[in-house]
Design a protein around this motif. Structure first.
Motif, PDB file in Angstrom:
ATOM      1  N   ARG A   8       0.865  -1.185   0.000  1.00  0.00           N
ATOM      2  CA  ARG A   8       0.000   0.000   0.000  1.00  0.00           C
ATOM      3  C   ARG A   8       0.895   1.227   0.000  1.00  0.00           C
ATOM      4  N   TRP A   9       0.729   2.026  -1.036  1.00  0.00           N
ATOM      5  CA  TRP A   9       1.519   3.243  -1.219  1.00  0.00           C
ATOM      6  C   TRP A   9       0.687   4.432  -0.743  1.00  0.00           C
ATOM      7  N   PHE A  10       1.209   5.212   0.180  1.00  0.00           N
ATOM      8  CA  PHE A  10       0.473   6.357   0.712  1.00  0.00           C
ATOM      9  C   PHE A  10       1.053   7.672   0.197  1.00  0.00           C
ATOM     10  N   ALA A  11       0.173   8.645   0.024  1.00  0.00           N
ATOM     11  CA  ALA A  11       0.530  10.031  -0.314  1.00  0.00           C
ATOM     12  C   ALA A  11       1.518  10.090  -1.486  1.00  0.00           C
ATOM     13  N   GLU A  15       1.605   8.500  -5.402  1.00  0.00           N
ATOM     14  CA  GLU A  15       1.709   9.300  -6.624  1.00  0.00           C
ATOM     15  C   GLU A  15       2.886   8.823  -7.464  1.00  0.00           C
ATOM     16  N   ALA A  16       4.008   8.556  -6.826  1.00  0.00           N
ATOM     17  CA  ALA A  16       5.198   8.112  -7.559  1.00  0.00           C
ATOM     18  C   ALA A  16       5.014   6.715  -8.147  1.00  0.00           C
ATOM     19  N   ALA A  17       4.296   5.861  -7.434  1.00  0.00           N
ATOM     20  CA  ALA A  17       4.053   4.498  -7.929  1.00  0.00           C
ATOM     21  C   ALA A  17       2.922   4.468  -8.953  1.00  0.00           C
ATOM     22  N   GLY A  18       2.128   5.523  -8.980  1.00  0.00           N
ATOM     23  CA  GLY A  18       1.022   5.587  -9.935  1.00  0.00           C
ATOM     24  C   GLY A  18      -0.184   4.753  -9.526  1.00  0.00           C
ATOM     25  N   ARG A  19      -0.245   4.395  -8.249  1.00  0.00           N
ATOM     26  CA  ARG A  19      -1.366   3.592  -7.753  1.00  0.00           C
ATOM     27  C   ARG A  19      -1.335   3.591  -6.226  1.00  0.00           C
ATOM     28  N   PRO A  20      -2.467   3.349  -5.596  1.00  0.00           N
ATOM     29  CA  PRO A  20      -2.473   3.320  -4.139  1.00  0.00           C
ATOM     30  C   PRO A  20      -2.089   1.960  -3.551  1.00  0.00           C
ATOM     31  N   GLU A  21      -2.199   0.915  -4.365  1.00  0.00           N
ATOM     32  CA  GLU A  21      -1.972  -0.435  -3.848  1.00  0.00           C
ATOM     33  C   GLU A  21      -1.658  -1.383  -4.991  1.00  0.00           C
ATOM     34  N   GLU A  22      -0.882  -2.415  -4.687  1.00  0.00           N
ATOM     35  CA  GLU A  22      -0.630  -3.461  -5.668  1.00  0.00           C
ATOM     36  C   GLU A  22      -0.208  -4.745  -4.969  1.00  0.00           C
ATOM     37  N   PRO A  72       4.414 -14.699   2.195  1.00  0.00           N
ATOM     38  CA  PRO A  72       3.218 -14.434   1.412  1.00  0.00           C
ATOM     39  C   PRO A  72       2.052 -14.059   2.332  1.00  0.00           C
ATOM     40  N   GLY A  73       1.270 -13.100   1.877  1.00  0.00           N
ATOM     41  CA  GLY A  73       0.084 -12.687   2.618  1.00  0.00           C
ATOM     42  C   GLY A  73       0.260 -11.473   3.504  1.00  0.00           C
ATOM     43  N   VAL A  74       1.508 -11.016   3.721  1.00  0.00           N
ATOM     44  CA  VAL A  74       1.692  -9.836   4.563  1.00  0.00           C
ATOM     45  C   VAL A  74       1.340  -8.574   3.782  1.00  0.00           C
ATOM     46  N   THR A  75       1.152  -7.497   4.528  1.00  0.00           N
ATOM     47  CA  THR A  75       0.894  -6.187   3.943  1.00  0.00           C
ATOM     48  C   THR A  75       2.061  -5.275   4.267  1.00  0.00           C
ATOM     49  N   VAL A  76       2.580  -4.613   3.239  1.00  0.00           N
ATOM     50  CA  VAL A  76       3.672  -3.653   3.385  1.00  0.00           C
ATOM     51  C   VAL A  76       3.099  -2.273   3.129  1.00  0.00           C
ATOM     52  N   ASP A  77       3.213  -1.392   4.111  1.00  0.00           N
ATOM     53  CA  ASP A  77       2.744  -0.009   3.981  1.00  0.00           C
ATOM     54  C   ASP A  77       3.950   0.896   3.820  1.00  0.00           C
ATOM     55  N   VAL A  78       3.905   1.766   2.812  1.00  0.00           N
ATOM     56  CA  VAL A  78       4.989   2.715   2.536  1.00  0.00           C
ATOM     57  C   VAL A  78       4.441   4.104   2.787  1.00  0.00           C
ATOM     58  N   LEU A  79       4.971   4.747   3.841  1.00  0.00           N
ATOM     59  CA  LEU A  79       4.414   5.998   4.325  1.00  0.00           C
ATOM     60  C   LEU A  79       5.438   7.121   4.291  1.00  0.00           C
ATOM     61  N   PRO A  80       5.248   8.108   3.409  1.00  0.00           N
ATOM     62  CA  PRO A  80       6.115   9.288   3.439  1.00  0.00           C
ATOM     63  C   PRO A  80       5.849  10.088   4.716  1.00  0.00           C
TER      64      PRO A  80
END
Length: 85
Positions: A8-11, A15-22, A72-80
Motif C-alpha cells: 500500500r503506497w500512501f501520499a 503518486e510516484a508508484a502511480g497507484r495506491p496499492e498493488e 506471502p500474505g503480509v501487507t507492506v505499507d509505505v508511508l512518506p
C-alpha cells in the motif's frame, strides 16, 4: 514458499508508484529492501526519490532497516513523512 504481498503506497509514494496499492510476488527469501527495489524498477525514478524518506511497515510493524523477509500474505505499507500534527 512463493506467493504475493500487498503493498500500500500512501501520499507521495502512491503518486510516484502511480497507484495506491498493488500485489507483488515474493519467494521465501524476498526482503522488504528487495521488494522495494523491484518496485523502483517497475515504477521509475520518482519512486526512488521518495522511498528514502518513507517509513515502511510490515503488518503494522516498523521495518526500519528494510531487512524483514516477507512471507506471502503480509501487507507492506509505505508511508512518506506527513506534515501537520
Amino acid at each position: 514458499m512463493t506467493g504475493t504481498v500487498t503493498v500500500r503506497w500512501f501520499a507521495a509514494a502512491g503518486e510516484a508508484a502511480g497507484r495506491p496499492e498493488e500485489s507483488l510476488e515474493v519467494d521465501g527469501a524476498t526482503t522488504t529492501r528487495a521488494l522495494l527495489a523491484r518496485a523502483v524498477d517497475a515504477h521509475g525514478p520518482g519512486l526512488a526519490r521518495v522511498l528514502p524518506a518513507c517509513s515502511v511497515l510490515v503488518d503494522g510493524q516498523l521495518d526500519e532497516h528494510r531487512t524483514r523477509v516477507l512471507a506471502p500474505g503480509v501487507t507492506v505499507d509505505v508511508l512518506p513523512p506527513f506534515a501537520g500534527g
